[in-house]
Design a protein around this motif. Structure first.
Motif, mmCIF file in Angstrom:
data_model
loop_
_atom_site.group_PDB
_atom_site.id
_atom_site.type_symbol
_atom_site.label_atom_id
_atom_site.label_comp_id
_atom_site.label_asym_id
_atom_site.label_seq_id
_atom_site.Cartn_x
_atom_site.Cartn_y
_atom_site.Cartn_z
ATOM 1 N N PRO A 292 0.806 -1.234 0.000
ATOM 2 C CA PRO A 292 0.000 0.000 0.000
ATOM 3 C C PRO A 292 0.831 1.273 0.000
ATOM 4 O O PRO A 292 0.297 2.342 -0.302
ATOM 5 N N ASP A 293 2.126 1.189 0.320
ATOM 6 C CA ASP A 293 2.972 2.382 0.293
ATOM 7 C C ASP A 293 3.757 2.512 -1.009
ATOM 8 O O ASP A 293 4.647 3.363 -1.128
ATOM 9 N N PRO A 295 4.938 3.829 -4.410
ATOM 10 C CA PRO A 295 4.745 5.119 -5.100
ATOM 11 C C PRO A 295 3.940 4.987 -6.384
ATOM 12 O O PRO A 295 3.381 5.980 -6.862
ATOM 13 N N LEU A 296 3.845 3.784 -6.933
ATOM 14 C CA LEU A 296 3.072 3.594 -8.160
ATOM 15 C C LEU A 296 1.592 3.914 -7.958
ATOM 16 O O LEU A 296 0.886 4.238 -8.918
ATOM 17 N N LEU A 297 1.127 3.828 -6.726
ATOM 18 C CA LEU A 297 -0.288 4.058 -6.442
ATOM 19 C C LEU A 297 -0.679 5.527 -6.486
ATOM 20 O O LEU A 297 -1.876 5.849 -6.564
ATOM 21 N N THR A 298 0.288 6.408 -6.422
ATOM 22 C CA THR A 298 -0.023 7.847 -6.370
ATOM 23 C C THR A 298 0.618 8.640 -7.502
ATOM 24 O O THR A 298 0.472 9.868 -7.547
ATOM 25 N N MET A 299 1.294 7.975 -8.417
ATOM 26 C CA MET A 299 1.971 8.700 -9.494
ATOM 27 C C MET A 299 0.997 9.048 -10.608
ATOM 28 O O MET A 299 0.134 8.232 -10.965
ATOM 29 N N PRO A 300 1.102 10.245 -11.176
ATOM 30 C CA PRO A 300 0.261 10.592 -12.328
ATOM 31 C C PRO A 300 0.654 9.757 -13.547
ATOM 32 O O PRO A 300 1.786 9.304 -13.668
ATOM 33 N N ARG A 301 -0.332 9.541 -14.411
ATOM 34 C CA ARG A 301 -0.124 8.813 -15.669
ATOM 35 C C ARG A 301 0.375 7.389 -15.451
ATOM 36 O O ARG A 301 1.059 6.825 -16.302
ATOM 37 N N VAL A 302 0.014 6.795 -14.328
ATOM 38 C CA VAL A 302 0.311 5.388 -14.061
ATOM 39 C C VAL A 302 -1.007 4.664 -13.796
ATOM 40 O O VAL A 302 -1.783 5.069 -12.938
ATOM 41 N N VAL A 303 -1.256 3.607 -14.562
ATOM 42 C CA VAL A 303 -2.454 2.787 -14.404
ATOM 43 C C VAL A 303 -2.029 1.457 -13.788
ATOM 44 O O VAL A 303 -1.106 0.811 -14.298
ATOM 45 N N VAL A 304 -2.675 1.055 -12.710
ATOM 46 C CA VAL A 304 -2.343 -0.214 -12.066
ATOM 47 C C VAL A 304 -3.615 -1.036 -11.876
ATOM 48 O O VAL A 304 -4.712 -0.497 -11.709
#
Length: 353
Positions: A292-293, A295-304
């Protein structure tokens, strides 16, 4: 003649009911089934003893495997301990392409044939990969989440923020198996120039879908979007690292719907933070579930997304049907398909002679 015994170790995706229905259609009353449903994907898979990506425990299997001639499963842990206890077992059918939940060496040692089902989710995974590519380069997920959060992102229409079209862009596919071929056909239909890197295919196979085969370095240097479709093996682990990402043009996008181990995620995050990569779309990760920590979860232009590229009802039904076909071939004494340890078959044929 008494019915042959089959243990169905299903889960919440390839359900026992699907397996039972497929077996009835294929072999009728020739088999007697015991059905046990494991908890995946409601509970994540993990390592069990010496095998990976397994659901349930050795005890779950050991409680039911005695006297069973055939096992059909997607995720059950079939370990050395399990094979040692399964005196009657002769055939395992794994309803997935990469049966890392099976100790193949132990199966071979105990004379058990193991078959898999390659390509069962090719259509599903290919469609999902295309969706992830579009979501990344057109910022679809970001626009959705901002709007439902109460913000009208008119700024996404600004030139500097706008995405780009696949038509006229060069898209590189790393891996050209069943999934990569479907993706290539879809991309060429959209007007993209498609490059392929896969050392195990021919130029003719690639040209047949309107793509061109090239080296990994040339693909990376030339592609506005790079999408990974290779299997994870000792050869491909860490295939895309810091050096490879830096070869990609500034402002390009990277998509991984294959396996987390193909890609250096620390290098990916660095490239996104620096602006070298414009976007990324990721369905797989080196650690799953994704922490949950991250950084991919909060980066712009990143779809997960949570490793669901193959999750369609058609995939589950197809897996059950193809597994039943293998069981039918075994019962009829026909040649089995997709045997992972053919040496067991050779020993059996030698014994008959």
């Amino acid at each position: 003649m008494s019915a042959r015994t089959v243990l169905l170790l299903g889960d919440k995706f390839v359900r026992c009911a699907l397996l039972e229905e497929a077996l009835r259609e294929e072999v009728g009353k020739q088999v007697s089934t015991t059905a046990v449903e494991l908890s995946w994907p409601i509970e994540p898979f993990g390592r069990v003893a010496e095998v990976d990506e397994a659901s349930g425990s050795e005890e779950d299997v050991l409680a039911h495997i005695q006297g069973k001639e055939i096992v059909v499963t997607e995720m059950a842990p079939l370990t050395a301990r399990v094979f040692a206890a399964a005196d009657s077992l002769r055939l395992v059918v794994v309803t997935r392409g990469g049966p890392v939940n099976v100790n193949l060496e132990a199966a071979t040692r105990h004379g058990v044939v193991v078959c898999n089902i390659p390509g069962r989710n090719a259509q599903a995974a290919a469609e999902y990969a295309l969706g992830m590519i579009l979501a990344a380069v057109r910022r679809i997920a970001e626009a959705h989440s901002s709007l439902v959060g109460g913000r009208w992102r008119g700024d996404l229409y600004a030139y500097e923020e706008a995405g780009f079209e696949l038509g006229g862009s060069t898209v590189g596919l790393v891996g050209f198996g069943a999934i990569g071929r479907i993706v290539a056909r879809a991309l060429t239909a959209l007007g993209a120039q498609v490059l392929v890197h896969d050392p195990y295919v021919t130029d003719e196979e690639v040209r047949a879908v309107g793509a061109a085969r090239t080296s990994l370095e040339e693909l990376l240097r030339s592609s506005r979007v790079v999408s990974l479709h290779a299997r994870l093996t000792s050869e491909t682990a860490g295939l895309i690292g810091r050096h490879e990402i830096q070869l990609m043009p500034r402002g390009s996008a990277l998509v991984n719907t294959a396996r987390g181990g193909l890609l250096d995620y620390s290098a990916l995050i660095e490239a996104l933070e620096s602006g070298h990569l414009w976007a990324a779309a990721l369905d797989v990760f080196p650690e799953e579930p994704l922490p949950p920590d991250s950084p991919l979860l909060t980066m712009p232009r990143v779809v997960v997304s949570p490793h669901i590229a193959g999750a369609t009802r058609e995939t589950a039904k197809r897996a059950a049907r193809l597994a039943a076909v293998q069981v039918g071939r075994y019962l009829r004494g026909e040649t089995l398909q997709h045997v992972l340890n053919p040496e067991v078959m050779e020993i059996r044929h030698a014994d008959r002679r």
